[in-house]
Design a protein around this motif. Sequence first.
Motif, mmCIF file in Angstrom:
data_model
loop_
_atom_site.group_PDB
_atom_site.id
_atom_site.type_symbol
_atom_site.label_atom_id
_atom_site.label_comp_id
_atom_site.label_asym_id
_atom_site.label_seq_id
_atom_site.Cartn_x
_atom_site.Cartn_y
_atom_site.Cartn_z
ATOM 1 N N GLY A 81 0.804 -1.224 0.000
ATOM 2 C CA GLY A 81 0.000 0.000 0.000
ATOM 3 C C GLY A 81 0.832 1.267 0.000
ATOM 4 O O GLY A 81 0.305 2.357 -0.219
ATOM 5 N N GLU A 82 2.157 1.141 0.243
ATOM 6 C CA GLU A 82 2.977 2.365 0.328
ATOM 7 C C GLU A 82 3.623 2.710 -1.008
ATOM 8 O O GLU A 82 3.759 1.859 -1.886
ATOM 9 N N ARG A 83 4.040 3.969 -1.100
ATOM 10 C CA ARG A 83 4.679 4.473 -2.311
ATOM 11 C C ARG A 83 5.928 3.662 -2.640
ATOM 12 O O ARG A 83 6.733 3.355 -1.758
ATOM 13 N N ALA A 84 6.086 3.337 -3.926
ATOM 14 C CA ALA A 84 7.278 2.621 -4.386
ATOM 15 C C ALA A 84 8.229 3.647 -5.000
ATOM 16 O O ALA A 84 7.928 4.217 -6.042
ATOM 17 N N PRO A 85 9.388 3.895 -4.362
ATOM 18 C CA PRO A 85 10.312 4.874 -4.950
ATOM 19 C C PRO A 85 10.888 4.360 -6.268
ATOM 20 O O PRO A 85 11.011 3.155 -6.469
ATOM 21 N N ASP A 86 11.254 5.292 -7.123
ATOM 22 C CA ASP A 86 11.880 4.927 -8.394
ATOM 23 C C ASP A 86 13.323 4.474 -8.137
ATOM 24 O O ASP A 86 13.913 4.845 -7.116
ATOM 25 N N LEU A 87 13.890 3.683 -9.043
ATOM 26 C CA LEU A 87 15.291 3.267 -8.912
ATOM 27 C C LEU A 87 15.777 2.750 -10.251
ATOM 28 O O LEU A 87 14.984 2.494 -11.156
ATOM 29 N N LEU A 88 17.087 2.607 -10.342
ATOM 30 C CA LEU A 88 17.688 2.035 -11.558
ATOM 31 C C LEU A 88 17.593 0.522 -11.477
ATOM 32 O O LEU A 88 17.885 -0.058 -10.429
ATOM 33 N N LEU A 89 17.175 -0.100 -12.569
ATOM 34 C CA LEU A 89 17.085 -1.557 -12.580
ATOM 35 C C LEU A 89 18.466 -2.141 -12.882
ATOM 36 O O LEU A 89 19.323 -1.472 -13.451
ATOM 37 N N SER A 90 18.660 -3.380 -12.471
ATOM 38 C CA SER A 90 19.943 -4.010 -12.700
ATOM 39 C C SER A 90 19.732 -5.529 -12.843
ATOM 40 O O SER A 90 19.281 -6.152 -11.880
ATOM 41 N N PRO A 91 20.001 -6.080 -14.015
ATOM 42 C CA PRO A 91 20.496 -5.396 -15.197
ATOM 43 C C PRO A 91 19.438 -4.410 -15.729
ATOM 44 O O PRO A 91 18.243 -4.668 -15.601
ATOM 45 N N ALA A 92 19.924 -3.283 -16.297
ATOM 46 C CA ALA A 92 19.014 -2.237 -16.753
ATOM 47 C C ALA A 92 18.602 -2.498 -18.198
ATOM 48 O O ALA A 92 19.437 -2.404 -19.105
ATOM 49 N N PRO A 93 17.322 -2.852 -18.453
ATOM 50 C CA PRO A 93 16.905 -3.037 -19.852
ATOM 51 C C PRO A 93 17.074 -1.722 -20.625
ATOM 52 O O PRO A 93 16.880 -0.646 -20.046
ATOM 53 N N THR A 94 17.440 -1.792 -21.894
ATOM 54 C CA THR A 94 17.729 -0.573 -22.657
ATOM 55 C C THR A 94 16.517 0.350 -22.714
ATOM 56 O O THR A 94 16.627 1.551 -22.509
ATOM 57 N N GLU A 95 15.361 -0.230 -23.007
ATOM 58 C CA GLU A 95 14.165 0.612 -23.191
ATOM 59 C C GLU A 95 13.607 1.120 -21.859
ATOM 60 O O GLU A 95 12.986 2.170 -21.808
ATOM 61 N N THR A 96 13.807 0.346 -20.808
ATOM 62 C CA THR A 96 13.195 0.690 -19.519
ATOM 63 C C THR A 96 14.243 0.575 -18.406
ATOM 64 O O THR A 96 14.177 -0.320 -17.572
ATOM 65 N N PRO A 97 15.197 1.532 -18.369
ATOM 66 C CA PRO A 97 16.278 1.395 -17.380
ATOM 67 C C PRO A 97 15.820 1.620 -15.934
ATOM 68 O O PRO A 97 16.450 1.153 -15.014
ATOM 69 N N ARG A 98 14.706 2.336 -15.741
ATOM 70 C CA ARG A 98 14.263 2.644 -14.372
ATOM 71 C C ARG A 98 12.944 1.931 -14.098
ATOM 72 O O ARG A 98 12.166 1.625 -15.010
ATOM 73 N N LEU A 99 12.663 1.761 -12.810
ATOM 74 C CA LEU A 99 11.395 1.138 -12.427
ATOM 75 C C LEU A 99 10.214 1.907 -13.028
ATOM 76 O O LEU A 99 9.278 1.318 -13.570
ATOM 77 N N TYR A 100 10.259 3.255 -12.950
ATOM 78 C CA TYR A 100 9.119 4.046 -13.431
ATOM 79 C C TYR A 100 8.947 3.935 -14.953
ATOM 80 O O TYR A 100 7.850 4.156 -15.468
ATOM 81 N N ASP A 101 10.043 3.592 -15.681
ATOM 82 C CA ASP A 101 9.891 3.376 -17.122
ATOM 83 C C ASP A 101 9.037 2.129 -17.379
ATOM 84 O O ASP A 101 8.287 2.061 -18.352
ATOM 85 N N VAL A 102 9.194 1.133 -16.512
ATOM 86 C CA VAL A 102 8.395 -0.094 -16.664
ATOM 87 C C VAL A 102 6.930 0.226 -16.339
ATOM 88 O O VAL A 102 6.009 -0.164 -17.067
ATOM 89 N N LEU A 103 6.724 0.993 -15.259
ATOM 90 C CA LEU A 103 5.345 1.354 -14.895
ATOM 91 C C LEU A 103 4.704 2.172 -16.006
ATOM 92 O O LEU A 103 3.489 2.106 -16.218
ATOM 93 N N ALA A 104 5.540 2.955 -16.728
ATOM 94 C CA ALA A 104 5.017 3.780 -17.817
ATOM 95 C C ALA A 104 4.382 2.935 -18.920
ATOM 96 O O ALA A 104 3.595 3.441 -19.718
ATOM 97 N N THR A 105 4.715 1.650 -18.969
ATOM 98 C CA THR A 105 4.104 0.788 -19.985
ATOM 99 C C THR A 105 2.713 0.344 -19.545
ATOM 100 O O THR A 105 2.035 -0.405 -20.248
ATOM 101 N N GLY A 106 2.298 0.787 -18.359
ATOM 102 C CA GLY A 106 0.938 0.497 -17.883
ATOM 103 C C GLY A 106 0.827 -0.873 -17.216
ATOM 104 O O GLY A 106 -0.266 -1.316 -16.901
ATOM 105 N N ARG A 107 1.981 -1.536 -16.987
ATOM 106 C CA ARG A 107 1.938 -2.860 -16.367
ATOM 107 C C ARG A 107 2.456 -2.819 -14.932
ATOM 108 O O ARG A 107 3.157 -1.881 -14.543
ATOM 109 N N PHE A 108 2.121 -3.835 -14.175
ATOM 110 C CA PHE A 108 2.736 -4.031 -12.867
ATOM 111 C C PHE A 108 4.208 -4.374 -13.090
ATOM 112 O O PHE A 108 4.542 -5.021 -14.083
ATOM 113 N N ALA A 109 5.055 -3.987 -12.137
ATOM 114 C CA ALA A 109 6.441 -4.465 -12.146
ATOM 115 C C ALA A 109 6.563 -5.509 -11.049
ATOM 116 O O ALA A 109 6.148 -5.278 -9.919
#
Length: 502
Positions: A408-436
């Motif tokens: 229920g709490e806010r999920a801070p953004d962070l760099l993924l590792s390994p970082a996918p080229t198209e979605t290097p950050r957590l929020y880039d994945v969320l931007a695709t409209g899917r759960f991470a």
Amino acid sequence: MTSPVLVAGAGPVGLTMAMALKRRGVDVRVVDRAAARTDKSKALVIWPRTLELLDIQGCSRPFIDAGLQAHGARILADDGTDLLMHVRFDTARSQYRFALMIPQSETERLLEEQLAKLGVTVERRVELISFTEEADGVSALLRHPDGRDETLQASWLAACDGAHSTVRHALALPFTGDTMPSDWVLADLQIDGELPRDEITICWTPDGVMVFFPIDATRLRVIADVGLAAADEAPAPTLREIQALIDHRGPKGLHAHDPFWISRFRINERKVKDYRHGRVFLCGDAAHVHSPAGGQGMNTGMQDAFNLAWKLAMVWHGAAGEALLESYSPERSAIGDQVLRAAGNMTKVALMRNPVLTELRSLAVGALGHLPALRQRFVDQLAEVDLHYHDSPLTESPRGAARHPAGGERAPDLLLSPAPTETPRLYDVLATGRFAVLSVSAPLMDLPQALRPIAAAVATEASAEYVGGHVYLVRPDGYVALSTGAADTGPILATLERIAQG
Ligand SMILES: Cc1cc2nc3c(=O)[nH]c(=O)nc-3n(C[C@H](O)[C@H](O)[C@H](O)COP(=O)(O)OP(=O)(O)OC[C@H]3O[C@@H](n4cnc5c(N)ncnc54)[C@H](O)[C@@H]3O)c2cc1C
């Protein structure tokens, strides 16, 4: 083909809703009965959490570029000579450590630009007259500027039609609450003299409160309570009256000139109980209005839109069952109650007149201002990073869940590792409209094919923000639904399957 979602009202909330839906590939129609968007500065602050949610939409930058960064707030007493409390926003638990000062007219312009980039034009001078709910949609009667009536078959109706909402009235929903027993004046103008241009200044005096908000390099907003006017529709004050108020309540030596908006308003604190009625959702001022103390009205409304848009998009595309939509009202109504309470309390404290109580108020705030933990709580509350959905039907706390961020709490953004080229950050994945599905110092989860339209598996290393050896299910609006130990991810798969099947 699924019919479009109808967004009624193109204020900041309707524009946010339309943008977030369209970005997720949902057909939208957005109508507004006004001929043009507001030219008034109204809501002046965008708080860090709203910026984070705009970041997930990929568009925080134009807002930051157009605004002014305010770095703190101070409370003064005794004619502006006694500093009771000073907080700095640079301690906010966010990548945005400031309050973004930006007139509502600019916020609406930028949102409309984002919408245009997605190929959607606001249909102006088009009014929602009435609507009927049907088994699989809403039949809405729209009146066009030439007097022509159109019946639109919409899949859902998002009522973003403001405090006097046509939709709320049509549903005969009680808008429960009060009108505060004081009038306020507001003036946006230029002020010469010693006043911080990158901080909010609050002056408490025995006769009332006065607040200065920076707008840009040269302009400020001043608001002050002035007691109840004899007439309901008392005229706006003159510049001379504003100057007299500043002389009386503000720091000494300030000279106000070149006003571009002077107004008078009364504070209503009202809210509907349920934000959803079948295929109709209430959002923003249509669902809740409150004191401008804390500057959270528009922010709360925009966050209603972010909350609903990803759920509607998943359901609209058939990737999730309609049960997902049942979480909107409990989640946002609880936040509405919380914001209403906090803003109401802040206003009541500011409006105190009794000399004994005002003395106690100054002592208490002075003492609290020296406690770092309490100052931090105040900053987190303003920044809206402490808002949570602990009691949501979407939130779970299985055995082995991480201590923070909790379900229920806010999920801070962070760099993924390994970082996918198209979605290097957590929020880039969320931007695709899917759960991470975020594995933290743990193996990447192998998601079943059937769940991939609504979830993506990603990984990162343990940090101060996420606990290693855990897997988090992060919602598309940046909140943790649940977490589990890396060895037992069954509850995450079960939750995703339930959402997909409805
Ligand atoms: C003087 C003032 C100062 C404020 N200061 C702050 C502040 O500092 N911080 C803050 O957060 N908030 C502040 N607010 C509140 C903020 O302006 C509102 O919370 C915000 O505008 C709500 O956005 P909304 O999109 O829900 O509604 P609105 O902005 O009211 O937009 C609703 C839209 O719906 C349209 N509409 C209505 N009925 C229909 C219909 N039947 N068919 C089609 N269109 C329709 C209207 O034309 C309008 O454009 C202030 C407000 C005022 C008036």
